[in-house]
Design a protein around this motif. Sequence first.
Motif, PDB file in Angstrom:
ATOM      1  N   ASP A 284      17.609  -3.009  -7.955  1.00 20.02           N
ATOM      2  CA  ASP A 284      17.228  -1.600  -7.912  1.00 20.02           C
ATOM      3  C   ASP A 284      15.919  -1.456  -7.141  1.00 20.02           C
ATOM      4  O   ASP A 284      15.361  -2.445  -6.627  1.00 20.02           O
ATOM      5  CB  ASP A 284      17.135  -1.004  -9.316  1.00 20.02           C
ATOM      6  CG  ASP A 284      16.032  -1.636 -10.175  1.00 20.02           C
ATOM      7  OD1 ASP A 284      15.118  -2.284  -9.616  1.00 20.02           O
ATOM      8  OD2 ASP A 284      16.100  -1.482 -11.410  1.00 20.02           O
ATOM      9  N   ILE A 285      15.397  -0.231  -7.060  1.00 19.98           N
ATOM     10  CA  ILE A 285      14.224   0.043  -6.246  1.00 19.98           C
ATOM     11  C   ILE A 285      12.981  -0.657  -6.766  1.00 19.98           C
ATOM     12  O   ILE A 285      11.996  -0.866  -6.042  1.00 19.98           O
ATOM     13  CB  ILE A 285      14.003   1.575  -6.154  1.00 19.98           C
ATOM     14  CG1 ILE A 285      13.029   1.903  -5.021  1.00 19.98           C
ATOM     15  CG2 ILE A 285      13.510   2.122  -7.486  1.00 19.98           C
ATOM     16  CD1 ILE A 285      12.913   3.375  -4.726  1.00 19.98           C
ATOM     17  N   ASN A 286      12.996  -1.062  -8.045  1.00 19.69           N
ATOM     18  CA  ASN A 286      11.859  -1.760  -8.644  1.00 19.69           C
ATOM     19  C   ASN A 286      11.996  -3.277  -8.583  1.00 19.69           C
ATOM     20  O   ASN A 286      11.170  -4.004  -9.140  1.00 19.69           O
ATOM     21  CB  ASN A 286      11.680  -1.310 -10.092  1.00 19.69           C
ATOM     22  CG  ASN A 286      11.348   0.159 -10.198  1.00 19.69           C
ATOM     23  OD1 ASN A 286      10.474   0.661  -9.490  1.00 19.69           O
ATOM     24  ND2 ASN A 286      12.050   0.869 -11.082  1.00 19.69           N
ATOM     25  N   GLY A 287      13.045  -3.762  -7.946  1.00 20.36           N
ATOM     26  CA  GLY A 287      13.226  -5.189  -7.808  1.00 20.36           C
ATOM     27  C   GLY A 287      13.930  -5.852  -8.970  1.00 20.36           C
ATOM     28  O   GLY A 287      13.957  -7.086  -9.060  1.00 20.36           O
ATOM     29  N   ASN A 288      14.512  -5.059  -9.862  1.00 22.03           N
ATOM     30  CA  ASN A 288      15.250  -5.628 -10.992  1.00 22.03           C
ATOM     31  C   ASN A 288      16.658  -6.018 -10.548  1.00 22.03           C
ATOM     32  O   ASN A 288      17.337  -5.244  -9.872  1.00 22.03           O
ATOM     33  CB  ASN A 288      15.330  -4.616 -12.141  1.00 22.03           C
ATOM     34  CG  ASN A 288      13.961  -4.233 -12.663  1.00 22.03           C
ATOM     35  OD1 ASN A 288      13.135  -5.099 -12.946  1.00 22.03           O
ATOM     36  ND2 ASN A 288      13.717  -2.936 -12.779  1.00 22.03           N
ATOM     37  N   PHE A 289      17.098  -7.213 -10.936  1.00 17.47           N
ATOM     38  CA  PHE A 289      18.442  -7.657 -10.589  1.00 17.47           C
ATOM     39  C   PHE A 289      19.477  -6.898 -11.405  1.00 17.47           C
ATOM     40  O   PHE A 289      19.363  -6.771 -12.624  1.00 17.47           O
ATOM     41  CB  PHE A 289      18.587  -9.161 -10.833  1.00 17.47           C
ATOM     42  CG  PHE A 289      17.847 -10.000  -9.837  1.00 17.47           C
ATOM     43  CD1 PHE A 289      18.282 -10.084  -8.522  1.00 17.47           C
ATOM     44  CD2 PHE A 289      16.710 -10.690 -10.210  1.00 17.47           C
ATOM     45  CE1 PHE A 289      17.591 -10.845  -7.597  1.00 17.47           C
ATOM     46  CE2 PHE A 289      16.012 -11.452  -9.285  1.00 17.47           C
ATOM     47  CZ  PHE A 289      16.450 -11.533  -7.977  1.00 17.47           C
ATOM     48  N   LEU A 290      20.495  -6.386 -10.721  1.00 17.77           N
ATOM     49  CA  LEU A 290      21.554  -5.632 -11.383  1.00 17.77           C
ATOM     50  C   LEU A 290      22.807  -6.471 -11.549  1.00 17.77           C
ATOM     51  O   LEU A 290      23.306  -6.640 -12.654  1.00 17.77           O
ATOM     52  CB  LEU A 290      21.858  -4.360 -10.586  1.00 17.77           C
ATOM     53  CG  LEU A 290      20.676  -3.407 -10.378  1.00 17.77           C
ATOM     54  CD1 LEU A 290      21.084  -2.234  -9.496  1.00 17.77           C
ATOM     55  CD2 LEU A 290      20.149  -2.910 -11.724  1.00 17.77           C
ATOM     56  N   ILE A 291      23.315  -6.983 -10.439  1.00 16.89           N
ATOM     57  CA  ILE A 291      24.499  -7.834 -10.484  1.00 16.89           C
ATOM     58  C   ILE A 291      24.377  -8.901  -9.397  1.00 16.89           C
ATOM     59  O   ILE A 291      23.571  -8.778  -8.473  1.00 16.89           O
ATOM     60  CB  ILE A 291      25.814  -7.037 -10.265  1.00 16.89           C
ATOM     61  CG1 ILE A 291      25.728  -6.165  -9.003  1.00 16.89           C
ATOM     62  CG2 ILE A 291      26.168  -6.206 -11.482  1.00 16.89           C
ATOM     63  CD1 ILE A 291      27.006  -5.420  -8.687  1.00 16.89           C
ATOM     64  N   SER A 292      25.169  -9.960  -9.518  1.00 14.44           N
ATOM     65  CA  SER A 292      25.165 -11.006  -8.504  1.00 14.44           C
ATOM     66  C   SER A 292      26.565 -11.593  -8.394  1.00 14.44           C
ATOM     67  O   SER A 292      27.419 -11.379  -9.270  1.00 14.44           O
ATOM     68  CB  SER A 292      24.163 -12.101  -8.854  1.00 14.44           C
ATOM     69  OG  SER A 292      24.546 -12.766 -10.043  1.00 14.44           O
TER      70      SER A 292
END
Length: 361
Positions: free
Chosen positions: A14-22
Motif C-alpha cells: 500500500d501507499i505506506n509500504g505495508n505488504f498486502l499480498i505476494s
Amino acid sequence: LFAISSSDALYKMDINGNFLISLSVGAPILSTCSISHDTMIFITSTDNNLYAFDKYFAQKWNAYNLGAVATTTPTIDSVSQRIFVGASNGNFFAINKNTGQNVWTFLADAPVRSSAVISKNKYNFNDRKLVFVSSKGTLYGFNLNGQMMNPPVVNWVKYLNDSVSTSPAIDGKGFFWIGTKSGKLYRIRLNSNNTADSVLAYNFNSEITTSPVIDANNNIYVATLDKKLHSLKFKPNFNNYNFTLNWEYTSSAIIRSTPAISRSHRIYFGNDAGELTGLDTLNGNVKFYYLDSSRSKISCPMLYKFGSIYAGNEAGKVFAFFDSTSYDTTQLISGILGGVKSVPVWGVFQNNVERNGVGIV
C-alpha cells in the motif's frame, strides 16, 4: 506499488509500504514487471517463462515457455493487445495479452537482453513502431500497422557492431537512443523508406551501464562503468544536430540503476555502495543523499510517481522519499517546461510507472 524480489517473488504494497499480498514464480526474477491499463501484471523469469497475473495475483493464463532464460521487461501494446518480449536464445516473441497464445516469433542474431520499446505518433495512433536491440548490437524495427505474418517482416535493421545490454529510450522527435558496452551513445531515426540513420551522439569511452532517460529540456542522461552520470544536451539546429556535454557527476561506486527524473528538475539514482543520490538536472549539484545502514547495492531502476521516488536494494528493502512536498498535479505536455516543474520526455526506465515501454512522439 509492486516490488520484485530477485529470488522469485512479487509483492504488492500500500501507499505506506505495508505488504498486502505476494506470490512466488519458483525461480529468480531478474527484471522489472510491466502493468497494462487494465492492471494485468507481466513478469519474465529465469525458469524460461512469461507470467501474467491480475492485480489480486490470480494467474490469468498458463505460463508461456520462452525456451530460454528471460531477463527483459515485457513491452505492452494496448492497441494490438500484444506483449513483446525477448529471451537469451535470441527469440523475440509477440504474445496475445489476453490468452497467452503465441502470435509470432522472430529469431534475432544474438540473445535479447534488453527490453523493447514502442513509439506512437500523437497525431496518428495507428503509426506505431516496435524496436528492440540484440546483445550483438543489431537494431530491429517493425511497423505495427495492420496484420503481421509469422515470422514477421522486419521493416528496419541497423547494425551498431557493438554489444548492447541496456534498453532504448525514445525522444520527443521519435528518435531512438541506444547505449553500448564500448561507451557509445547513438541516436537512430527510422525512415519511411525502411532505412535507418544513426548518429554517434557521444563516446564516453566507458561502458554505458544504464538505459537512457530524457528530461523535458531534451537533456539525455546515462551512467558509465567509470562511476559517472552524464548529462548530454541535444540541440536540433535545422538539418544539423549538436551534442554537447552539460555536466558529469562522479559517484563513489558504479551506477547500474536506471535513474528517474522528477518534475522538480531532479534526477535520482542508486549505486553499488547503496547510496541514493538526487542531483539538480541543471548543473549536477547534489540535492539529496541517503545511505541505508545495510549499504546494499541499488541496481534496480528508480521509479517516480506523484512527487515521490521509490527504490529497492539487494538486501530486500524498499524505500520511498518525497521529491517535493508541493507536487504540482497540473497536467503538462511532455517536453514543455511548466514553471519549476515539468514532465520528462522519457523520465524512467521504459518511460512510465507501468514500465510498458511506450512513448508518444
